[in-house]
Design an enzyme around this catalytic site. Structure first.
Site, PDB file in Angstrom:
ATOM      1  N   TYR A 161      99.838 135.337 116.293  1.00 36.00           N
ATOM      2  CA  TYR A 161      98.454 135.256 115.841  1.00 36.00           C
ATOM      3  C   TYR A 161      97.763 134.022 116.420  1.00 36.00           C
ATOM      4  CZ  TYR A 161      94.392 135.576 112.791  1.00 36.00           C
ATOM      5  OH  TYR A 161      93.102 135.683 112.323  1.00 36.00           O
ATOM      6  N   LYS A 165      94.569 134.083 119.136  1.00 34.63           N
ATOM      7  CA  LYS A 165      93.261 133.505 118.852  1.00 34.63           C
ATOM      8  C   LYS A 165      92.939 132.355 119.803  1.00 34.63           C
ATOM      9  CE  LYS A 165      92.047 136.292 115.591  1.00 34.63           C
ATOM     10  NZ  LYS A 165      90.930 137.238 115.805  1.00 34.63           N
TER      11      LYS A 165
END
Length: 258
Positions: A161, A165
């Site tokens: 994650y 990002k």
């Protein structure tokens, strides 16, 4: 003629929002529509936004639902072409769709890694590529990519994650520079902990996560989907005219709190 029938319109402008059926995406679609924008709401279900705030009939009339999985570039391209064929001019794109899978970094599977990267980062590239010729044809426009303040943090069990990002920020910077000559601006809006209908239980008062956030967020409460939506919508006004390539953190200063 009904305002909900884009087929009758002569090149009216619209903004495409991915992952618009729930959560932050739905809030963004609501805020843009409240500003008078027409919003093409993309999601895997094709459903119209399920907003926490009940929209007026006038606002809801500015939404159209379109089915497209962002991990399928052909489906996204087809959805955008469908808008053009129906008489719309695409002047904006909000890449909001995303997924979160956590797990110990030493054991994260390649399948989970690829799912997170494909949904959170690769789809941003392919959606931007699909929108590019339409934005150029419209004389330019705005792309807003929804990142996360995890892009600058080392968060346990969030290897994929955080990496995805961080990639969103890099994609934003490159496209902002490369596409500026076409009148296209690109901005990364990076939320912190935001309460939505998807996580309300774990973020509720008295929960372990809420107790942690009360200590970490200087204002002692997480944000709301409407907070992110307000920032995104402001970028589609004159306020965003000379803003491009930046990451705007909407995290209540948690990310800089020492």
């Amino acid at each position: 003629m009904s305002e909900t029938s884009p087929q009758t319109a002569a090149r009216r402008e619209c903004i495409v929002v991915t992952g618009a059926s729930r959560g932050i995406g739905a809030a963004i679609a609501l805020e843009l529509a409240k500003q008078g924008k027409h919003v093409a709401c993309l999601s895997r279900s094709g459903s119209l936004p399920a907003s926490a705030e009940a929209p007026s009939a006038d606002v809801a009339a500015r939404w159209t639902g379109h089915k497209a999985d962002v991990t399928d570039p052909q489906a996204v391209s087809a959805a955008l072409k469908g808008l053009i064929d129906a008489g719309w001019s695409i002047t904006g794109l909000v890449n909001n769709a995303g997924v979160h899978i956590d797990g110990a970094s030493a054991d994260v599977s390649l399948a989970d890694w690829q799912q997170v990267m494909d949904t959170n980062a690769t789809s941003v590239v392919t959606a931007c590529q699909a929108a590019y010729p339409h934005l150029v044809a419209a004389g330019g426009g705005m792309v807003v990519n929804i990142g996360s303040f995890f892009d600058k943090l080392g968060v346990k069990r969030n290897l994929a994650y955080c990496a995805s990002k961080a990639a969103v920020g890099a994609i934003t910077r490159v496209l902002a520079v490369e596409w500026a000559s076409k009148g296209i601006r690109v901005v990364d809006v990076a939320p912190g902990y935001i309460v939505t209908d998807l996580n309300a239980d774990v973020m509720a008062e008295g929960s372990p996560l809420r107790a942690y956030l009360d200590k970490r967020i200087p204002g002692k409460e997480p944000g709301k989907a409407a907070d992110v939506a307000a920032v995104v919508a402001s970028l589609f006004t004159p306020a965003g005219h000379f803003l491009s390539g930046e990451t705007i953190y909407v995290d209540g200063a948690q990310g800089i709190n020492h």
